[in-house]
Design an enzyme around this catalytic site. Structure first.
Site, PDB file in Angstrom:
ATOM      1  N   GLU A 167       0.809  -1.227   0.000  1.00 17.06           N
ATOM      2  CA  GLU A 167       0.000   0.000   0.000  1.00 17.06           C
ATOM      3  C   GLU A 167       0.845   1.280   0.000  1.00 17.06           C
ATOM      4  O   GLU A 167       0.356   2.365   0.253  1.00 17.06           O
ATOM      5  CB  GLU A 167      -0.947   0.007   1.214  1.00 17.06           C
ATOM      6  CG  GLU A 167      -2.359  -0.436   0.941  1.00 17.06           C
ATOM      7  CD  GLU A 167      -2.520  -1.887   0.501  1.00 17.06           C
ATOM      8  OE1 GLU A 167      -1.559  -2.687   0.622  1.00 17.06           O
ATOM      9  OE2 GLU A 167      -3.596  -2.230   0.000  1.00 17.06           O
ATOM     10  N   TYR A 169       3.436   2.007   2.050  1.00 15.63           N
ATOM     11  CA  TYR A 169       4.008   2.404   3.342  1.00 15.63           C
ATOM     12  C   TYR A 169       5.524   2.149   3.354  1.00 15.63           C
ATOM     13  O   TYR A 169       6.084   1.636   2.381  1.00 15.63           O
ATOM     14  CB  TYR A 169       3.305   1.657   4.485  1.00 15.63           C
ATOM     15  CG  TYR A 169       1.869   2.095   4.676  1.00 15.63           C
ATOM     16  CD1 TYR A 169       1.574   3.397   5.077  1.00 15.63           C
ATOM     17  CD2 TYR A 169       0.810   1.218   4.450  1.00 15.63           C
ATOM     18  CE1 TYR A 169       0.249   3.806   5.241  1.00 15.63           C
ATOM     19  CE2 TYR A 169      -0.515   1.626   4.613  1.00 15.63           C
ATOM     20  CZ  TYR A 169      -0.791   2.924   5.018  1.00 15.63           C
ATOM     21  OH  TYR A 169      -2.086   3.333   5.178  1.00 15.63           O
ATOM     22  N   ARG A 217       2.573  -8.641   4.395  1.00 12.73           N
ATOM     23  CA  ARG A 217       1.679  -8.096   3.358  1.00 12.73           C
ATOM     24  C   ARG A 217       2.558  -7.568   2.232  1.00 12.73           C
ATOM     25  O   ARG A 217       3.234  -6.534   2.388  1.00 12.73           O
ATOM     26  CB  ARG A 217       0.813  -6.987   3.961  1.00 12.73           C
ATOM     27  CG  ARG A 217      -0.250  -6.488   3.023  1.00 12.73           C
ATOM     28  CD  ARG A 217      -1.611  -6.979   3.410  1.00 12.73           C
ATOM     29  NE  ARG A 217      -2.603  -6.676   2.389  1.00 12.73           N
ATOM     30  CZ  ARG A 217      -3.519  -5.716   2.492  1.00 12.73           C
ATOM     31  NH1 ARG A 217      -3.582  -4.985   3.576  1.00 12.73           N
ATOM     32  NH2 ARG A 217      -4.390  -5.519   1.528  1.00 12.73           N
TER      33      ARG A 217
END
Ligand code: NAP
Ligand code: SF4
Length: 674
Positions: A167, A169, A217
Site C-alpha cells: 500500500e 508504506y 503483506r
C-alpha cells in the site's frame, strides 16, 4: 451439516497451530485504536467477529515507533504499558475461539507529520510533508523497533503479527525505485532495496520464536510508476519464505495510485489473478484480497486454486456473523458489504470512528444495542406501524421486530427498498441489490408483517401504539423557465423507467445522483473483468513495472454535460475516498463538468446557460434533473393536523441530507430507543 463452502471452511494447518478456516479478517483502521477506553470497545468489536467464525483476525495498523505513526496522535505499539492494554482484546478473541494478529505498520512518507521518514526524501503526492531520508543507524533502529513490537505482541497474547509491506508504506517505499533513490546497501539494486523487509522478518522471527505467525503483506501489484515487476515480486516472496514468514498476504495498489482497487465499481475479486501468479512459485500459504464480499466468491477463488486463504475486511463491518451464516448455509442472510466506503474509510480519513452504512452497530457494539423487549411488561407500546420501506423504514422495522415489537410495514409499491432500487441500476453500484436481498430475508426472519401495495391512511394508523414515518423523498423540480419541456426528465423517471436518451444530454445537478446519472449515460457495453482492467490501464501480464501500461481512454459516444451553480470543483460527488474515482471516470469518458452555471431557460434549442457572464446554448436532446430532493410529507402533515404523535426518519425527515448512511443509522437508533 454439508456445506457448499468446503474450501472456505477447511482448516489450515500452519505446523505449530491450525486456523479453523481460510478466512482472514483483513486489517482495517477503525478509530477504536485511539479510543480512550482502554480497548473495551475494540475488544467487543473483535470478539463479535471471532464469535462469528473468522479464522484469523488482523488488527488495524500500529506503528513500531513514533516516527512511523500515520498521524501525530495515531496508535503505536512499542512499550509494555501499551502491550498490556491489548491483553483485553486478545483474551476476548480467544474466549470466542478465534485467533488474532497485530498489524505493524510504519507509515514512512505517508506519515502526516513533520517527523515522517522514508528511504529517500521524496514527498508523496498525497502528503503535505516531505519525509527526511533515514540514516543507516535509523534503519537499524527501525528494524529493532519492529522486532521489539512483535515480541511485545506475543507477550500481549497475540497469535501473530502482520508486517505491512504494501500500500505504499515505509517497507514498500524501500522496495520500489519510485521512492528509493539511495546509493548505499539499502538502495540501487533490487537485492539492496528488499534488504529492509528481509532484515525485519529475520529479526522478528528471532524475537518471537518458531511458534508465532508472521504474515507479510507483500505489494504484488503496486499500480504506480517505477513499482515492482512480477519477477521482482516472486523473488521477494521466495526470500521472505526463507527469512521465516508463515503466510504471505497480497497488497494491491499504493494509496497514491490513481486506480480504484476496493471501491464498489471495482468488479468482485478483480485482483485474485495477481495472487494466483505469485502462488505458482511460493510454498507458504498465500492470501488474496480486494472486493471479495460473499462466501460464494471466496469459495470460487479457493476452489480454483488462486489462493490458500481469502482476506475480507469491510465485509466483517457489514456482518460479524458472515462465516457462521456461510457455515450454516444461510448465506442469503448475510448483510453484504456494498463497497461504498461511506461509513468506514470515509470516516477514518476524516478522523472519525468507522462504522458501516448497512450495519451502524459496527464499532458501536457496546453502545448501539438492540435489547430484547420485556414481553412480560404489558405497558410496553408494542404495536408499531412503519410507513415506507426505503433504507430507513427497513432498518427501523426489522430492528424493532428483532427486539420483540409487533411491526406492520406499509409500502405502497409492490417491492421494498425505496431509493436503493434506483442506486442498484447504476453501473458499478449493483451491490445495492444485496442490501435489498438482505432486508427481504430479515423481514421474514424477524417476523415483520410486510404490507405491499398498501398505502397507509391516517384512519388505519390510529390503531397502532407507535407510528414511524419513513416515506422518503421525491426529486426536486428546479424553478427554470421551460422546465416542463418534453426534453426534460427527472432522474427517478429516467432510472426507474429504464428510458433511452439521445446522444447529447445535459445533467442539471452535480451531486451524488448527477454523477451517477452521467456515469450511467456514458457506460460502455464492455462489462468483463478484462475490459475493466484494460480501461484502467492495468497490465494483466504484469510485465510492466508496477503493473501499469499505456492505454487509450475510451471516450463515450454520447456527449454529456454535468453542471452545478456553485463555483469550484465539479464531479467528485460526496465520497471522501471515492470522489476522485467518479471524477476520473467522467473525465476519461469525455464528460464536460461545468461549475458556476446559471440556468436561463429550456426550449426547443436546448438548455440556455450563462457562465462567467457569457451566454451559451447547449444543443441537447435531453435534460436530466438531478437537483436534489424534497421530503414526501403529505401523510405526516395529516397526522400533525389530527394531533397524532409519530416519529419521522430518513429523507422524510431531512431531504437536504438524504443519505442512506444517516437513514439506516437513524432507523436502528430509533428502534433501539423505542
Ligand atoms: P445533492 O448531493 O444534494 O446534489 C444536488 C445537486 O443539485 C447539487 O449539485 C446542487 O448544486 C444542485 N441543486 C440543488 N438545488 C438546485 C436547484 N434548485 N436548481 C438547480 N440545481 C440545484 O443531491 P443528490 O445528488 O440528489 O444526492 C442525494 C443524496 O444521495 C446525497 O446525500 C448524496 O450524498 C447521496 N448519494 C451518494 C452517492 C455516493 O456515491 N456516495 C451517490 C448518489 C447519491 P448547486 O446548488 O450548486 O446547483
Ligand atoms: Fe462496506 Fe460501505 Fe459498510 Fe464500508 S460502509 S463496510 S464499504 S457497506
Amino acid at each position: 451439516m454439508a456445506t457448499q463452502f468446503s474450501h472456505l471452511l477447511a482448516p489450515l494447518d500452519l505446523g505449530f497451530t491450525t486456523l479453523r478456516n481460510r478466512v482472514l479478517m483483513g486489517s482495517m483502521h477503525t478509530g477504536l485504536e485511539e479510543a480512550k477506553d482502554d480497548y473495551k470497545k475494540m475488544a467487543a468489536f473483535y470478539a463479535a467477529r471471532a464469535k462469528g467464525g473468522v479464522g484469523l483476525i488482523v488488527t488495524g495498523g500500529y506503528s513500531p515507533n513514533f516516527r512511523g505513526r500515520l498521524h501525530p496522535f495515531s496508535s503505536q505499539f512499542s512499550s509494555k504499558r501499551e502491550a498490556n492494554k491489548h491483553k483485553k482484546v486478545t483474551a476476548a478473541v480467544h474466549a470466542e475461539g478465534g485467533k488474532i494478529a497485530l498489524q505493524l505498520l510504519h507509515a514512512g512518507r505517508y506519515g502526516m507529520h513533520p517527523c515522517a521518514q522514508s528511504a529517500s526524501a521524496i514527498r508523496s503526492p498525497i502528503s503535505k510533508f516531505t519525509p527526511s531520508e533515514m540514516s543507516h543507524r535509523q534503519i537499524l533502529n527501525t528494524i529493532k523497533a519492529f522486532a521489539n513490537s512483535a515480541k511485545l505482541a506475543k507477550g500481549a497474547g497475540y497469535d501473530g503479527v502482520e508486517l505491512m509491506g504494501s500500500e505504499g508504506y515505509l517497507i514498500n517505499q524501500f522496495i520500489c525505485e519510485r521512492t528509493n533513490k539511495r546509493y548505499d546497501q539499502w538502495g540501487i539494486s533490487y537485492e539492496n532495496r528488499i534488504r529492509l523487509p528481509l532484515e525485519i522478518v529475520k529479526s522478528v522471527r528471532q524475537q518471537v520464536g518458531e511458534d508465532f505467525i508472521i504474515i507479510f503483506r507483500l505489494s504484488m501489484l503496486d499500480l504506480v510508476e517505477q513499482g515492482s515487476t512480477l519477477e521482482e515480486v516472486i523473488l521477494l516472496a521466495n526470500e521472505l519464505e526463507k527469512a521465516g514468514v508463515t503466510i504471505i498476504n497480497s497488497g494491491i495498489g499504493w494509496h497514491e495510485s490513481r486506480i480504484p482497487t476496493i471501491a464498489t465499481q471495482v468488479p468482485r475479486a478483480a485482483f485474485s489473478w495477481v495472487t494466483e501468479k505469485v502462488r505458482e512459485s511460493v510454498s507458504v500459504p498465500l492470501v488474496t484480497c480486494n472486493r471479495i464480499n460473499t462466501p460464494e466468491v471466496a469459495e470460487q477463488i479457493l476452489a480454483s486454486g488462486q489462493a490458500d486463504m481469502v482476506s475480507m475486511a469491510r465485509p466483517f463491518l457489514a456482518d460479524p456473523e458472515f462465516v457462521n451464516k456461510a457455515e450454516q448455509n444461510r448465506s442469503q442472510e448475510i448483510n453484504t458489504c456494498i463497497g461504498c466506503n461511506q461509513a468506514c474509510l470515509d470516516h477514518v480519513f476524516k478522523g472519525k470512528r468507522a462504522s458501516c452504512i448497512v450495519n451502524p452497530q459496527a464499532c458501536y457494539e457496546t453502545e448501539l444495542v438492540l435489547t430484547p423487549l420485556d414481553l412480560s411488561n404489558n405497558s410496553n407500546k408494542r404495536k408499531i406501524a412503519v410507513v415506507g420501506s426505503g433504507p430507513a423504514g427497513l432498518a427501523v422495522a426489522t430492528s424493532a421486530a428483532e427486539r420483540g415489537f409487533e411491526v406492520d410495514l406499509f409500502e405502497q409499491q409492490d417491492h421494498v427498498g425505496g431509493q436503493f432500487n434506483l442506486a442498484m441500476q447504476i453501473p458499478g453500484k449493483e451491490e445495492f441489490k444485496e442490501t435489498i436481498r438482505y432486508f427481504t430475508h430479515r423481514i421474514e426472519k424477524t417476523g415483520v408483517n410486510l404490507l405491499l401495495n398498501t398505502p397507509a391512511t391516517v384512519e388505519r394508523l390510529k390503531s397502532y401504539d407507535q407510528i414511524i414515518i419513513s416515506t422518503g423523498v421525491q426529486p426536486r423540480v428546479p424553478k427554470i423557465e421551460g422546465v416542463d419541456h418534453p426534453k426534460v426528465i427527472d432522474y427517478q423517471t429516467l432510472i426507474g423507467g429504464n428510458i433511452e436518451l439521445g446522444q447529447k444530454v445535459a445533467v442539471i445537478g452535480a451531486g451524488g445522483i448527477g454523477i451517477d446519472v452521467a456515469t450511467m449515460l456514458t457506460e460502455s457495453e464492455e462489462t468483463s473483468l478484462d475490459g475493466w482492467l484494460e480501461d484502467w490501464g492495468i497490465d494483466k501480464s504484469m510485465s510492466h513495472a508496477g503493473g501499469l501500461f499505456p492505454h487509450d481512454e475510451h471516450v463515450s459516444k454520447r456527449q454529456v454535460w454535468v453542471m452545478q451553480r456553485k463555483q469550484g470543483r465539479v464531479g467528485k460527488g460526496p465520497g471522501k475516498t471515492t470522489g476522485w474515482i467518479h471524477k476520473r471516470t467522467l473525465e476519461k469518458r469525455g464528460v464536460e463538468l461545468l461549475g458556476g452555471v446559471q440556468y436561463d431557460k429550456i426550449d426547443d434549442q436546448g438548455l440556455h446557460i450563462t457562465m462567467e457572464g457569457q451566454s451559451r446554448i447547449l444543443d441537447v436532446d435531453h435534460i436530466v434533473l438531478c437537483a436534489g430532493q424534497t421530503s414526501v410529507t403529505s401523510l405526516s402533515e395529516s397526522l400533525k393536523q389530527q394531533q397524532i404523535d409519530f416519529h419521522i426518519i430518513g429523507g422524510a425527515d431531512l431531504a437536504g441530507e438524504l443519505d442512506a448512511k444517516r437513514a439506516i443509522r437513524q432507523g436502528v437508533e430509533l428502534a433501539a430507543n423505542l
